[in-house]
Enzyme design. Structure first.
Site, PDB file in Angstrom:
ATOM      1  N   CYS A   1      -2.230   5.880   3.802  1.00  0.00           N
ATOM      2  CA  CYS A   1      -1.360   6.784   3.028  1.00  0.00           C
ATOM      3  C   CYS A   1      -2.166   7.554   1.995  1.00  0.00           C
ATOM      4  O   CYS A   1      -2.548   7.004   0.956  1.00  0.00           O
ATOM      5  CB  CYS A   1      -0.243   5.986   2.359  1.00  0.00           C
ATOM      6  SG  CYS A   1       0.878   6.992   1.372  1.00  0.00           S
TER       7      CYS A   1
ATOM      8  N   CYS B   1      -0.321   7.931  -1.356  1.00  0.00           N
ATOM      9  CA  CYS B   1      -0.350   6.704  -2.168  1.00  0.00           C
ATOM     10  C   CYS B   1      -1.712   6.498  -2.825  1.00  0.00           C
ATOM     11  O   CYS B   1      -1.800   6.167  -4.013  1.00  0.00           O
ATOM     12  CB  CYS B   1      -0.041   5.482  -1.304  1.00  0.00           C
ATOM     13  SG  CYS B   1       1.421   5.606  -0.273  1.00  0.00           S
ATOM     14  N   ASP B   2      -2.779   6.653  -2.038  1.00  0.00           N
ATOM     15  CA  ASP B   2      -4.098   6.193  -2.472  1.00  0.00           C
ATOM     16  C   ASP B   2      -5.131   7.292  -2.699  1.00  0.00           C
ATOM     17  O   ASP B   2      -6.248   7.003  -3.144  1.00  0.00           O
ATOM     18  CB  ASP B   2      -4.660   5.214  -1.433  1.00  0.00           C
ATOM     19  CG  ASP B   2      -3.768   3.992  -1.273  1.00  0.00           C
ATOM     20  OD1 ASP B   2      -3.124   3.597  -2.259  1.00  0.00           O
ATOM     21  OD2 ASP B   2      -3.722   3.429  -0.165  1.00  0.00           O
TER      22      ASP B   2
END
Length: 312
Positions: free
Chosen positions: A133, A136-137
């Site tokens: 992701c 997300c990261d």
């Protein structure tokens, strides 16, 4: 008979339970075969949930959710659900021991999981430089070099997203042709920070105690080897939704789904079956973010409350 059965104990399911019980429903059971929390519990760092300033592991982040969501009467049954089926004017929750639990309404929030490549080192460094992701990261790799594995729209779109954060993005695909749409692909090719490596496969993800340090690659046409240094790799080769509970004995789905097996819902998380709601990553167009799954769960619960009030 239950008023509401919730299938799945991730952010969507827990939020649904919180809103349903706090909203006045008395007989609400969440079916989750393991401990509640969802796939986010395997994340090493969680820092983009609004209002939670402290950076926590996914496991630590989800721990307070259980206490809060059970406070108002949500019950947890540690059982595996085989399927949900329509039974007259209500639903039957079929468990793996063939026991059936009846409920007036159902929220299915079983989520999904990213496909893994099976490359050597992937499991070792998952969450330590290997991610699925970028949203997300990606921030953790600001001004660093990363790689993306995949050839579809998601892989190319996430490469474009990462190029705004990282110093370099190497997009690795085993074929010279991409499945991504031509428009998206053209945007990526016009991004100076993105380098295309085709037709290459990853032989090994390398690293040390600090995480990923590089990749061993192989040109699949010329059979030549290549090594590159990267601080992280995003494996974006697909996503499987956990939709088995939707499937009936005849192989059809209980509600309308798209070609990927995702449940088709409206903005209230309602399916085409009255009283049946789907929230989180199992639904169409899910952003696959914890905050969005939680919002889905709350929305579905409010819809279930309204449904039950009108079907007493």
């Amino acid at each position: 008979m239950l008023e509401l059965a919730i299938i799945g104990g991730g952010p969507a399911g827990l939020s649904a339970g919180l809103y349903a019980t706090r909203g006045g429903l008395k007989e609400v059971v969440m079916f989750e075969k393991g401990m509640p929390g969802g796939q986010i519990t395997s994340s090493s760092e969680m820092e983009n949930y609004p209002g939670v300033a402290e950076v926590k592991s996914g496991f630590d982040f989800m721990m307070p959710w259980q206490e809060q969501c059970f406070r108002f009467g949500l019950k947890h049954e540690m059982a595996e659900v085989v399927r949900v089926k329509r039974k007259e004017n209500h639903f039957a929750i079929v468990l793996s021991n063939q026991k059936e639990v009846e409920s007036k309404s159902v929220i299915i929030a079983t989520g999904g999981s990213p496909k893994r490549s099976g490359v050597k080192g992937e499991d070792v460094y998952w969450g330590k430089g290997v991610s699925s992701c970028a949203t997300c990261d990606g921030f953790f790799y600001k001004n660093k070099e990363v790689a993306v594995l995949g050839g579809g729209d998601t892989a190319v779109e996430e490469s474009i997203y990462l190029a705004k954060i990282c110093s370099k993005v190497t997009l690795i695909h085993r074929r010279n042709a991409f499945r991504a749409s031509p428009v998206t692909l053209e945007r990526a090719k016009n991004e100076a920070k993105i380098e295309f490596l085709t037709p290459y496969g990853i032989e090994e993800i390398c690293g040390d105690d600090s995480g990923v340090t590089g990749l061993k690659l192989k040109n699949l046409e010329e059979e030549t080897a290549k090594e590159i240094k990267v601080d992280g790799i995003f494996v974006l080769i697909g996503f499987d939704v956990n939709n088995s509970v939707l499937m009936q004995e005849d192989g059809s789905a209980i509600c309308a789904t798209n070609e990927y097996g995702q449940a088709i819902v409206n903005l209230k998380m309602e399916t085409n079956i009255p009283g049946l709601f789907v929230a989180g990553d199992l639904r169409i167009d899910a952003p696959r973010q914890v905050v969005c799954a939680a919002a889905d769960g709350a929305t579905a619960a409010l819809g279930a409350i309204e449904y039950i009030e009108h079907h007493k």
